[in-house]
Each structure stands twice: as C-alpha cells, then as structure tokens.
Write an enzyme that holds these catalytic residues in place. Structure first.
Site, short mmCIF file in Angstrom:
data_model
loop_
_atom_site.label_atom_id
_atom_site.label_comp_id
_atom_site.label_asym_id
_atom_site.label_seq_id
_atom_site.Cartn_x
_atom_site.Cartn_y
_atom_site.Cartn_z
N ASP A 1 0.87 -1.18 0.00
CA ASP A 1 0.00 0.00 0.00
C ASP A 1 0.90 1.22 0.00
OD1 ASP A 1 -1.78 2.05 0.39
OD2 ASP A 1 -2.43 1.41 2.39
N TYR B 1 -4.21 14.94 -13.28
CA TYR B 1 -3.28 13.84 -13.50
C TYR B 1 -1.89 14.38 -13.84
CZ TYR B 1 -0.93 10.03 -15.94
OH TYR B 1 0.01 9.11 -16.35
N ALA C 1 0.06 3.88 -10.00
CA ALA C 1 -0.42 5.26 -10.08
C ALA C 1 -1.90 5.27 -10.42
CB ALA C 1 0.35 6.03 -11.17
N ASN D 1 1.52 8.07 -25.19
CA ASN D 1 0.47 7.05 -25.25
C ASN D 1 1.02 5.73 -25.75
OD1 ASN D 1 -0.94 9.75 -25.44
ND2 ASN D 1 -2.70 8.42 -25.23
#
Length: 305
Positions: A57, A147, A81, A174
């Site tokens: 965590d 973001y 993320a 991307n």
C-alpha cells in the site's frame, strides 16, 4: 549492491520490485524482466497470491518500509499510479501519485537499501498543450489536468532523492496493447470493431497522439535498468503521431467494415491536449537501438486477443 550487470546469488540478474505489477503495463514489464533473467517480486494491491507477490500500500509509509525491509530488492520499477485522466477523485491523484511515490522512496531510505537503479514512471501529459513539432525532454511542462499536475509534482519531489539513489524518470507518451482497459481510447475502438458495433461515440477525431506498443515500452523499462540512465528524465515514445481518424481507418481495414462515428460533445474535454508527439533522440542515446512496432501491427495483435 554493484553494477546493473551483476548476477545475484540465485543465478538471476537481480531482484526487481515492480509496483503496479498487475496493471496493464506491469504485466508486460514483468514478462519482459523474467524473460531477460531477472527475478521479479510483484507488488500488488490486495492479498498476495504467491511467493513472487507482495501486498503493498504505497499510501502507507509504514507498510512500504516493512515490505522494503523484508524484500530488499536490487532494483525498483515504480508503475503504480492513478493513470486514468478522467478519474473522478481528484484528491487520489495526489495521494497516490505524489505522496505514494514519496512514501516508497522514504521507505528505501529507511531500509538503508542501495538499489542499483530505480525507474519511476511519470507521463508525457506533463507537457500539456504542446505545439510546434516534436517534443524533447527540454520542453517546458504545461500540465492542464490533475493527473498531469500530480505527475509533475511527483517529478520535482523525486529529484530531492537524486543525490541518494540512482533514479531515472520516464515520461511515456500514449501506448496500447493487449490487456488495456476498455475505457482507454484504442481498446474502446478495437472492442467496438470486434463486436461489429454499428456506431461508436468519440470525442475530437483530429486529436493526434504518439502511440507505442506496450511490448516496446516494457523493453525500454528493462533497458533503463541496465544502461547508464541515473539522474535522467527520458521520453518513452515512437516519434510518430496518429489521429483518431487514422486509427479508425486502420481498424476498418483490419475488421473489413466501416463503423459510423458520432462525436459526443461530452467526450470533448475543454483542456484537451491537441497533439503530443515525442522525440526519441535521448531514449535511443540511453537505451540503444529500439525495434519499434507499428500501430497497425499492434492493432492486429489486439484483435487476436
């Protein structure tokens, strides 16, 4: 712990702690690392399911410290993320992307580890509404959403550890491939064609993105463990932009039919980044020659999934 080329006591090339291991990218990075002779401990959210997984965590510094003290990895690749730009909880971007990364690095320090390399994923979204051609790493960041802001804040925080650890920051543009969730653009398009849907709703069809194949991206992450990349920030990209119209045309050719495209105003973001295409010059200088996979080949691979 020695140089990145050393072999561990178990005969592997060293142990890599991989956060985000069960995610889209993580699964491919894990396969790349294992294929190259590394041992991998997959850090996952939730219960570990085997000896090569560990529950981690990253929003808890104590948990991070306990895991790092127990595993004592030779390398760390940090992919975990909140990565979906339209994620509903803005606070989560900062809790996970910034504070979570800080917790992880603080845990490395607390455990007195001396990793051979730490690779941390940022994002090309930090460049924002870039214009004027191919973007290299010197381009000034102009983030336009939570973001991207969280990733840029994370980069600045990470640099406060650069005098202690051999860290390389990556800015992936991307990329796509098998296993990516259907709410992302390319898998959405592929799934509509596979289902022979008559209509697809999209946003701005003239948006251009630099798309890579996730298998190439995984290969780059592995190469960044092995090359002299410490202290660098590097784009991961193909250097070639594709518009949504081009992707639709490619899929129509693969599937053998045309789909009706309707532009849904709800999908057109006010802060839409119009064009993102990256420079591969620094990446190739660091990682060496790469074998790019064309987007048409990637789409064919995805349709065979």
């Amino acid at each position: 712990m020695g140089s990145p080329s050393e072999t561990g006591s178990d005969g592997s090339r060293g142990c890599v702690l991989l956060t985000g291991a069960n995610g889209f990218t993580g699964q491919h990075v894990r396969a790349e690392l294992i294929g190259a002779g590394y041992s991998v401990c997959s850090a996952v959210v939730g219960a570990a399911r085997g000896p090569h997984e560990a529950t981690l965590d990253i929003t808890s510094r104590d948990n991070c410290r306990r895991v790092l003290e127990r595993l004592r990895p030779d390398y760390l690749i940090h992919l975990a993320a909140i990565s979906f730009v339209q994620h509903a909880d803005a606070d989560a971007f900062y809790r996970v992307n910034v504070i979570g990364t800080m917790n992880l690095l603080e845990a490395v320090a607390d455990a007195r580890l001396e990793p051979r390399r730490i690779v941390i994923a940022s994002s090309a979204n930090v460049y924002g509404n870039a214009t004027g051609g191919v973007i290299d790493e010197s381009f000034p960041p102009q983030p336009v959403n939570h973001y991207a802001v969280s990733k840029l804040a994370m980069e600045h925080m990470v640099k406060t550890f650069s005098d202690r650890f051999p860290i390389v920051l990556t800015r992936p543009f991307n990329y796509t491939g098998r296993g990516q969730q259907p709410h992302f653009l390319v898998p959405k398009i592929v799934s509509h064609f596979l289902q022979r849907a008559p209509v697809i709703e999209l946003g701005n069809l003239d948006v251009e993105r630099d798309f890579s194949d996730v298998r190439m991206v995984a290969h780059v992450y592995r190469r960044l463990l092995e090359c002299d990349s410490a202290g660098e920030t590097v784009n991961i990209c193909s250097g070639r932009p594709y518009s949504l119209r081009t992707i639709l045309d490619m899929m129509a050719a693969i599937a053998g039919y045309e789909i009706e495209v309707r532009v849904n105003p709800a999908f057109v973001r006010r802060t839409e980044v119009k064009t993102l295409v990256g420079s591969t010059v620094k990446l190739r200088a660091l990682a060496g020659p790469l074998q790019p996979i064309g987007l048409h080949d990637t789409l064919q691979w995805m349709t065979r999934a």
